[in-house]
Design an enzyme around this catalytic site. Structure first.
Site, PDB file in Angstrom:
ATOM      1  N   TYR A 260      33.765 -57.034 -20.110  1.00  0.00           N
ATOM      2  CA  TYR A 260      34.949 -57.653 -19.834  1.00  0.00           C
ATOM      3  C   TYR A 260      35.622 -57.414 -18.516  1.00  0.00           C
ATOM      4  O   TYR A 260      35.052 -56.190 -18.132  1.00  0.00           O
ATOM      5  CB  TYR A 260      36.067 -57.760 -20.873  1.00  0.00           C
ATOM      6  CG  TYR A 260      36.396 -56.306 -21.654  1.00  0.00           C
ATOM      7  CD1 TYR A 260      37.265 -55.552 -21.059  1.00  0.00           C
ATOM      8  CD2 TYR A 260      35.580 -55.816 -22.708  1.00  0.00           C
ATOM      9  CE1 TYR A 260      37.518 -54.419 -21.695  1.00  0.00           C
ATOM     10  CE2 TYR A 260      36.064 -54.698 -23.278  1.00  0.00           C
ATOM     11  CZ  TYR A 260      36.915 -53.931 -22.666  1.00  0.00           C
ATOM     12  OH  TYR A 260      37.186 -52.557 -23.127  1.00  0.00           O
ATOM     13  N   HIS A 310      33.078 -52.300 -17.457  1.00  0.00           N
ATOM     14  CA  HIS A 310      33.081 -53.078 -16.546  1.00  0.00           C
ATOM     15  C   HIS A 310      32.128 -53.123 -15.260  1.00  0.00           C
ATOM     16  O   HIS A 310      31.413 -52.156 -14.939  1.00  0.00           O
ATOM     17  CB  HIS A 310      34.516 -52.734 -15.718  1.00  0.00           C
ATOM     18  CG  HIS A 310      35.657 -52.655 -16.562  1.00  0.00           C
ATOM     19  ND1 HIS A 310      36.005 -53.369 -17.367  1.00  0.00           N
ATOM     20  CD2 HIS A 310      36.496 -51.596 -16.625  1.00  0.00           C
ATOM     21  CE1 HIS A 310      36.992 -52.972 -18.082  1.00  0.00           C
ATOM     22  NE2 HIS A 310      37.180 -51.768 -17.701  1.00  0.00           N
TER      23      HIS A 310
END
Length: 334
Positions: A260, A310
């Site tokens: 995400y 990430h």
């Protein structure tokens, strides 16, 4: 005058005429004009101005000039959650629940109802005046801010968005002193002054329960790590990042890279949807290639990029592309 600006002026004129005519009609037909109507009319105009008229010489969201930007930027998706837009599609809810899986999550709808009994259930946008060119400074936490002397440039912006545990005290010359919006999640929370809006990014239902608790009873002290049980913040200025918008950022802008988006990238997209001109500070590595916080001496170069959560490289490349296309102004520091 460009064609997009002429269209915006015509649209504003039509909206103004409709509101004026309807107001006069209500005044004529009703002894006391409906307060609900005036509230509704003002909300219409506020929504129009939120990303409508732009008083800048160049407007970031004039999509006609760049097919790539037009393909990715969806102005119709609301970045912040309200009671009215809190219902999630099944697809969005399943994706959002997968981000930080909970064994026995609470009923989302019940939590949302409780949430908006504690914080405002309407988003009052930052500045609805059409004559203003709304400027945002998105201040990241990179070590490249050290020695940059960007403080006065940052403080000159209308809205200044900081994130996570970023301090300003002791670093004023490089990062500025003002903060209008501070983006965080429970595990990165800090106390705020009464004039700063807390923008919570919820990655799970428990995060919404945490902000309720942190502003009231203080009963939640642990998520997947210990968290602040109470937080100093103005509950009338608390805003919730929409899970629907989070999914849009992940799919449209990052195209599924990483698990995400990072807080920094989510803050950048928030700014792009609420401001006319966006300046970015403190993103990327310092001049030695180190990825660390400006307030720390961290020699673990590249740690952020290899968390498995990430995709720092992809996010940074998209940010650079936005700068190359003159959609944002990027200050690279030292």
């Amino acid at each position: 005058m460009s064609l997009p600006k002429r269209r915006k002026i015509r649209t504003f004129a039509v909206l103004f005429c409709i509101i004026t005519f309807t107001t006069l009609l209500f005044s004529y037909t009703c002894p006391i004009p409906s307060l609900y109507f005036f509230k509704y009319a003002l909300r219409l105009s506020d929504n129009f101005f939120t990303k409508g008229l732009c008083a800048c010489q160049e407007c970031m969201t004039e999509l006609e000039d760049d097919p790539w930007f037009a393909e990715h930027f969806n102005q119709s998706i609301h970045p912040l959650m309200t009671r009215d837009n809190s219902i999630l599609s099944d697809e969005t809810f399943k994706w959002w629940q997968w981000l930080q899986s909970e064994r026995e999550p609470a009923d989302f709808n019940v939590v949302v109802e409780e949430l908006f009994q504690v914080i405002p259930d309407e988003v009052l946008y930052m500045d609805s005046r059409p004559e203003r060119c709304r400027t945002c400074a998105v201040v990241g936490n990179s070590g490249n801010l050290k020695g940059s002397q960007y403080g006065s440039i940052i403080d000159a912006c209308d809205f200044i968005i900081r994130m996570n545990q970023a301090p300003t005290t002791g670093f004023e010359r490089d990062v500025g002193t003002r903060t209008t919006h501070h983006v965080m999640y429970p595990e990165s929370a800090i106390d705020l002054d009464n004039n700063t809006s807390l923008v919570l990014i919820p990655f799970k239902t428990l995060d919404l329960q945490w902000i309720i608790s942190a502003l009231t009873t203080g009963t939640i002290k642990h998520t997947y790590v210990p968290v602040m049980s109470r937080i100093k913040a103005n509950k009338d200025k608390v805003l919730i990042y929409s899970p629907t918008f989070l999914k849009y950022v992940y799919e449209s802008w990052l195209e599924g890279h990483g698990r995400y988006p990072s807080t920094g990238f989510l803050s950048l997209l928030l700014a792009m949807h609420i401001c006319d001109k966006v300046s970015v500070f403190g993103f990327g590595a310092d001049r030695y290639g180190n990825w660390h916080h400006y307030w720390e001496e961290n020699h673990l170069s590249g740690a952020f990029r290899h968390t498995g959560v990430h995709d720092g490289d992809y996010e940074y490349n998209v940010t650079l592309l936005l700068a190359d296309k003159h959609k944002i102004h990027m200050f690279k520091g030292r």
